[in-house]
Write an enzyme that holds these catalytic residues in place. Structure first.
Site, PDB file in Angstrom:
ATOM      1  N   GLY A  90       0.869  -1.172   0.000  1.00 39.96           N
ATOM      2  CA  GLY A  90       0.000   0.000   0.000  1.00 39.96           C
ATOM      3  C   GLY A  90       0.901   1.216   0.000  1.00 39.96           C
ATOM      4  CB  SER A 122       4.522  -3.646  -2.073  1.00 33.57           C
ATOM      5  OG  SER A 122       4.542  -2.444  -2.777  1.00 33.57           O
ATOM      6  CB  ALA A 123       4.182  -0.500   1.724  1.00 32.98           C
ATOM      7  CG  HIS A 159       6.129  -2.478  -7.090  1.00 34.13           C
ATOM      8  ND1 HIS A 159       5.200  -3.384  -7.544  1.00 34.13           N
ATOM      9  CD2 HIS A 159       5.755  -2.163  -5.815  1.00 34.13           C
ATOM     10  CE1 HIS A 159       4.300  -3.603  -6.578  1.00 34.13           C
ATOM     11  NE2 HIS A 159       4.618  -2.887  -5.535  1.00 34.13           N
ATOM     12  CD  GLU A 194       5.311  -5.310 -10.621  1.00 32.85           C
ATOM     13  OE1 GLU A 194       4.884  -5.822 -11.673  1.00 32.85           O
ATOM     14  OE2 GLU A 194       4.808  -4.291 -10.111  1.00 32.85           O
TER      15      GLU A 194
END
Lengths: 236, 236
Positions: A90, A122-123, A159, A194
């Protein structure tokens, strides 16, 4: 005995949420029937409840129950007693701000360093690095610091995107951004494409997935490392 | 009497640095023979000297001499006596940090609000908004605040990019990022595409250039505004 998976993304194109990771997660979380989920990064601004429910559905496929950290009146105790922890993606600024607000950084760091299996996507991967200075996210809130968990002795760029030679857009490429970072900071950065992830087992850090990753060292030309490379040489 | 140009980018594809803006800049800076340049954003990490020299070359085409703010022993006095000010693009976090470090925010704001013609491109435009919460840049340094000059009563998103329906990349689109911003903030955001700029004349704000811009209001569906639209309705 650290057991950490640091994934570039939760979702690869053409596949469901967490789907590509499930075989690894089954082994990673083998001793946990319940996963403590940290939903603070709120992708697209969804609520903690919605995000936890979405994650619960994904983990059902490997017979795990997911509980959201927001459900506990004492989140520190929840982290201390967790058998497995997952921090979803997020917005990295929103995630880190909420961790600071609830004073959870030291507790989370200690428990993961002492062996609670951890997954970040991700985050949730950005915060595994030394700082969030190399996040791609928009700084929509102002955290009290950019310092993160420091579970690995370098920074993560999830990413990771290669420059597009056909682009007519004048915004900076990812490589240019990370090189700008190195004008002001010295720690290594790993660009994780990714589908790639890092697997940390105690002090051994290995690149996993199907793609090479890009290493950015201060004052050096960036270069690629192949899958299964040990990244223990990456130190500040 | 405010005279401000807030440009999405310094450079459009296939054209030289500032080239597309030069006819407008000739009129905008007609009373200035010397332009005070704020090189703090350091694109690709280049030095203040290199960036000022690059800008000097571009402004020579309209017979202006460029002086870098770093050349003055007292930067506040330099801003107060400037006849025209240009803040170039690069990294918004680096730019804002340096402005705070030299305590230049109030001086710059006061002088531009009292009539010193100002040009911002990219990072130099981001700081014209209320905050830098909607920058696209990587947060490579930690500024003491995200509050910016507030020369316009909304936020800027420069280099605005439309979602690419053919993309297989799982990172957030620009629209998603700005909508996440609105989960935590209420001020309007204008997405300025490359080649677009805002022209502020006293209290009138107009969209200029060849492209429409995208307006993001809190709890509203984003929409387009056409060139020459007055944006005076955009208020927090």
């Amino acid at each position: 005995m650290k057991e950490i998976i640091i994934a570039s993304t939760s979702t690869v194109h053409g596949s469901g949420y967490l789907e590509y990771l499930l075989p690894d997660l089954e082994a990673h979380f083998k001793l946990a029937t319940e996963i403590l989920f940290i939903p603070y990064a709120r992708p697209s601004g969804i609520s903690h409840e919605e995000y936890t429910e979405k994650t619960n559905i994904a983990f059902k496929k490997i017979n795990k129950v997911v509980k959201g950290l927001h459900e506990f009146s004492n989140p520190k105790d929840a982290i201390k007693s967790a058998k497995g922890i997952f921090t979803g993606g997020g917005n990295t600024f929103v995630l880190l701000s909420q961790l600071y607000k609830n004073d959870l950084i030291p507790t989370l760091k200690n428990n993961v360093e002492n062996g609670t299996p951890y997954l970040g996507t991700s985050a949730g991967s950005n915060i595994c690095g030394l700082t969030i200075h190399t996040t791609n996210d928009m700084p929509i809130v102002y955290p009290p610091s950019f310092k993160a968990l420091g579970l690995v002795p370098f920074n993560i760029n999830p990413h990771y995107l290669d420059p597009d030679p056909s682009s007519t857009h004048m915004g900076e490429t990812r490589e240019t951004r990370i090189q700008e970072f190195h004008k002001f900071n010295t720690q290594p950065v790993i660009g994780l494409r990714e589908g790639s992830f890092l697997k940390v087992t105690d002090n051994d850090i290995k690149l996993k997935g199907k793609l090479s990753a890009r290493i950015f060292l201060h004052n050096k030309t960036p270069y690629e490392v192949e899958v299964n490379t040990s990244l223990n040489f990456l130190k500040q």
